[in-house]
Design a protein around this motif. Sequence first.
Motif, PDB file in Angstrom:
ATOM      1  N   GLU A  74     -38.631 -27.436  15.046  1.00 52.39           N
ATOM      2  CA  GLU A  74     -39.029 -26.660  16.220  1.00 52.39           C
ATOM      3  C   GLU A  74     -40.148 -27.405  16.934  1.00 52.39           C
ATOM      4  OE1 GLU A  74     -38.707 -22.012  15.566  1.00 52.39           O
ATOM      5  OE2 GLU A  74     -39.873 -22.948  13.969  1.00 52.39           O
ATOM      6  N   ARG A  75     -39.969 -27.669  18.206  1.00 49.87           N
ATOM      7  CA  ARG A  75     -40.997 -28.394  18.955  1.00 49.87           C
ATOM      8  C   ARG A  75     -40.713 -28.260  20.439  1.00 49.87           C
ATOM      9  NH1 ARG A  75     -38.546 -33.764  19.472  1.00 49.87           N
ATOM     10  NH2 ARG A  75     -36.376 -33.469  18.926  1.00 49.87           N
ATOM     11  N   PHE A  98     -47.543 -21.740  21.216  1.00 50.88           N
ATOM     12  CA  PHE A  98     -46.360 -22.091  20.421  1.00 50.88           C
ATOM     13  C   PHE A  98     -46.628 -21.833  18.941  1.00 50.88           C
ATOM     14  CE2 PHE A  98     -43.883 -24.964  17.813  1.00 50.88           C
ATOM     15  CZ  PHE A  98     -42.616 -24.883  18.351  1.00 50.88           C
ATOM     16  N   ARG A  99     -47.814 -22.217  18.470  1.00 45.21           N
ATOM     17  CA  ARG A  99     -48.151 -22.017  17.058  1.00 45.21           C
ATOM     18  C   ARG A  99     -48.197 -20.538  16.710  1.00 45.21           C
ATOM     19  NH1 ARG A  99     -47.206 -23.902  12.200  1.00 45.21           N
ATOM     20  NH2 ARG A  99     -48.932 -23.587  10.741  1.00 45.21           N
ATOM     21  N   SER A 135     -46.526 -18.088  18.109  1.00 43.76           N
ATOM     22  CA  SER A 135     -45.138 -17.616  18.071  1.00 43.76           C
ATOM     23  C   SER A 135     -44.428 -18.103  16.816  1.00 43.76           C
ATOM     24  CB  SER A 135     -44.402 -18.108  19.323  1.00 43.76           C
ATOM     25  OG  SER A 135     -43.050 -17.754  19.287  1.00 43.76           O
ATOM     26  N   GLN A 136     -44.684 -19.338  16.433  1.00 46.28           N
ATOM     27  CA  GLN A 136     -44.065 -19.921  15.246  1.00 46.28           C
ATOM     28  C   GLN A 136     -44.443 -19.126  13.995  1.00 46.28           C
ATOM     29  OE1 GLN A 136     -45.454 -23.895  14.266  1.00 46.28           O
ATOM     30  NE2 GLN A 136     -43.369 -24.630  13.982  1.00 46.28           N
ATOM     31  N   ASN A 151     -42.808 -15.570  13.956  1.00 46.66           N
ATOM     32  CA  ASN A 151     -41.405 -15.630  13.539  1.00 46.66           C
ATOM     33  C   ASN A 151     -41.282 -15.841  12.032  1.00 46.66           C
ATOM     34  OD1 ASN A 151     -40.507 -15.306  16.159  1.00 46.66           O
ATOM     35  ND2 ASN A 151     -40.357 -17.496  16.564  1.00 46.66           N
ATOM     36  N   PRO A 211     -44.146 -22.893   8.443  1.00 45.78           N
ATOM     37  CA  PRO A 211     -43.782 -24.150   9.123  1.00 45.78           C
ATOM     38  C   PRO A 211     -45.015 -24.997   9.425  1.00 45.78           C
ATOM     39  CG  PRO A 211     -43.679 -22.311  10.655  1.00 45.78           C
ATOM     40  CD  PRO A 211     -43.916 -21.715   9.290  1.00 45.78           C
ATOM     41  N   ASP A 252     -47.551 -27.215  11.531  1.00 45.83           N
ATOM     42  CA  ASP A 252     -48.027 -27.210  12.909  1.00 45.83           C
ATOM     43  C   ASP A 252     -47.783 -28.597  13.495  1.00 45.83           C
ATOM     44  OD1 ASP A 252     -49.237 -26.708  15.290  1.00 45.83           O
ATOM     45  OD2 ASP A 252     -51.284 -26.572  14.501  1.00 45.83           O
ATOM     46  N   GLU A 268     -37.079 -27.062  25.134  1.00 48.04           N
ATOM     47  CA  GLU A 268     -37.085 -26.728  23.708  1.00 48.04           C
ATOM     48  C   GLU A 268     -35.689 -26.959  23.141  1.00 48.04           C
ATOM     49  OE1 GLU A 268     -39.163 -23.427  22.037  1.00 48.04           O
ATOM     50  OE2 GLU A 268     -40.221 -22.997  23.921  1.00 48.04           O
TER      51      GLU A 268
END
Length: 553
Positions: free
Chosen positions: A270-271, A317-318, A320-321, A324, A345, A347, A483
Amino acid sequence: TLDIPGQTRSKVSPDGTISRRDIASKLVIVMVGLPARGKSYITNKLTRYLNWLQHNCQVFNVGNTRRRDNADMGPESNPLPDSPASGNSGETSPSALEHHETKHKASFFSPDNLLTTALREKWAMDTLDELLTCVIDGDLSVGIFDATNSTKARRKKVLNRILERSNSQLKVLFLESICSDPNIVNENIRLKLSGPDYRDMDPDEALRDFVGRLKNYERGYQTIGEDEEKIKSFSYIKMIDVGKKVVTYNVEGFLASQTVYFLLNFNLAERQIWITRHGESKDNVLGRIGGDAPLTERGIQFSKALARFISYKKQDFRRSQLENFKSRLEIKIKNRESTEEVKPPDDPIFTVWTSMMKRAIGTAEYFPENEFFVKEMRMLDELSAGRCDGMTYAEIQEKYPLEFKLRLENKMTYRYPGVGGESYLDVINRLRPVITEVERTTDHVLIITHRVVSRVLLGYFLNLNKSVIGDLDVPLHTVYCLEPKPYGVEWCLYEYDETTDWFNKVEEDSLSNKKKVEQVNISFKERQYSVVPTTGPSGHYFKDSTNTGNNTN
């Protein structure tokens, strides 16, 4: 032979594309693998890459042939039972098919079901023949045969058919996708359940059906083995866990070697990938192309805001990651599943790549070194205008009217006159290592570059036809966010607002100039479309835009 559009030339291929009659330079890729093992993901990315390099490529999917031949051939609300009611033979009678409106379920894919096995074999060969007709008699350079091809007998039959129809001229590469990671398999199953076979089914029933289908395929599955290496002209690649391990055997030919090179650089991390042009330069204000001018005050203001905005989006983004991850963990705990191997996950690191031109380097100047790793790349420099460098378009039209006309007729192939002059095809060729590195890295990437380079990069990620790339609008002080997802690439666009000194997301209905464009063909006889911003008469696509910079390049 080596044929690269815009880079090679011969009597047979004056523009560098593989000619129709040069069949020996063409390639057929035969997919091998169980359902939900990433075959579609691999074929879509590979097709997008080869088409971006201007090697015409299409996927020919047996499932599409099945659905096209009979719209009722697919599991829906009233599918067949997993086990035939007539006994343990695994066969389904024609009357049973008729009774269930031929809407088959998992038993349709049983290796013991002689009736449906013959039907599936017919669909496979029909699909292969369509592929071969397009490759041998048409302009297609690469055809990808997308099916399970799960037995040695099927693979031998496929190879013989290809060699027979091409008089043993076509190169054939078997590509097997093996997946032992349950997380990848489960994610692929989830995507399969949203596909055309299951979109109208009850979710629980669809899941039971697909699991049953998998079990039937697994019963008859034969991986590519050493005994097949003894077959003349047999070459293969094995991709394990979508690129964690790659095995190759007897790979021959330019296109096959390019395929292997690309497949070595896959990951599912994911990135985010961000693409923007440099801030406004002094040459932008004067309407001059090329050059190496520094930023204006407006360009510096944009650059400072860009660093703050990207830093904010990195943190967003972090968040949200991790949210999830927490949701998935709670579901596992609720279902009393093991969480022993579940880890949060990583970072992602954030890298910033710029061209080696002053205006791009200056735009990256305000990114803090403790948060971002900045690197300059000459491959990201703007398209060279040769002897037209530093001129305005009005000056070019007046001094070189023929050149001006030729360029407007075909931006993709037109090369500026003079030392170092480039075409779009030249830019594509020098961006190949950039694309490979973007696909390989698990880091976030911000690319600060120039108009033509941005267009070419976006053409790759958005899977755009070459006829559209030259019209894609990338104004100053806007930034694209991309994305990668298992099914493609999601994107959005942000515009810098000088009054608020911040970025606003651009909604589709606020684009005054936009075009619904057909993507490069992925699957034979299938069409997909994207809505993209394109240059309008004023050179801008935003309503009431205040962006500067001529967009006719």
